[in-house]
Design an enzyme around this catalytic site. Sequence first.
Site, PDB file in Angstrom:
ATOM      1  CB  SER A   1      -0.969  -0.047   1.186  1.00  0.00           C
ATOM      2  OG  SER A   1      -2.003   0.889   1.060  1.00  0.00           O
TER       3      SER A   1
ATOM      4  CG  ASP B   1      -6.616  -3.496  -2.987  1.00  0.00           C
ATOM      5  OD1 ASP B   1      -7.342  -2.777  -2.285  1.00  0.00           O
ATOM      6  OD2 ASP B   1      -5.383  -3.571  -2.840  1.00  0.00           O
TER       7      ASP B   1
ATOM      8  CG  HIS C   1      -5.663  -2.745   0.707  1.00  0.00           C
ATOM      9  ND1 HIS C   1      -4.993  -2.318  -0.430  1.00  0.00           N
ATOM     10  CD2 HIS C   1      -5.169  -1.996   1.741  1.00  0.00           C
ATOM     11  CE1 HIS C   1      -4.149  -1.356  -0.107  1.00  0.00           C
ATOM     12  NE2 HIS C   1      -4.222  -1.148   1.197  1.00  0.00           N
TER      13      HIS C   1
END
Length: 276
Positions: free
Chosen positions: A95, A225, A252
Amino acid sequence: MAEENQEETLELKPSRKPPHFVLIHGMSLGSWCWYKIKCLMEVSGFTVTCIDLKSSGIDSSSVDSLTTFDQYNQPLIDFLSSFPEQEQVILVGHSAGGLSLTSAIQRFPKKICLAVFIGASMLKNGLQTDEDMKDGVPDLSEHGDVYELGFGLGPENPPTSAIIKPEYRRKLLYHMSPQQECSLAALMMRPAPILALTTAKLEEEEKEKGQEEQVPRVYIKTLLDRVMKPEQQDAMIRRWPPSQVYELESDHSPFFSNPFVLFGLLIKAAVSVGSI
């Protein structure tokens, strides 16, 4: 695409030093989020370091004290600065941790043999332009008011911290993950220094100019995601093509929802650059 969800262990050749993986968390998380991957790597004989960035995990820094990306990223920079010159690491970022990877590549290209981005922001110059923001920053506006914001510099100034509200976390972050992982995250997540993250305008070190492209990059797409959407991942891959792209059926948080396959892909990436 990896198909089987099985635990993998490897027997390293005695003459070869095991690769050193350095794992970087994303927004609001900490080194704790990697505990399954760390375990799989260590029982397979690899060296693993999981870093808490500033105000994350067990780092005691106040989130409201961080106003620049360099402040937030300092633990990774300190680690690489002290790492032996003759050795290299495999950097892995999830991320927003992708911004930390890019910064490290620019500053320490000779100490990094591979950078792996997992559903991560992969932007050559960080958040410089509107296009960078569109491609590399999650847009969750379709879900409504999902963030709790902190205004450490006063309500008249931009927010200094942000965290996704509890009622949205499972839907957005962990919809394929076991419930116990959601419970763990609820106990461990901390507000992220959003002001610092949005200042991540990255430039190569003058002495290292041109070296960053010599660091192989692998992108692991998180196909289901809901935060870093697949179309955003595709846009970043097109703009700054990595050496390889792998696909992973996960939300995610693949270190929770699909850890065995994620581990296998990390090993595959390491093999691809001759580290194993």
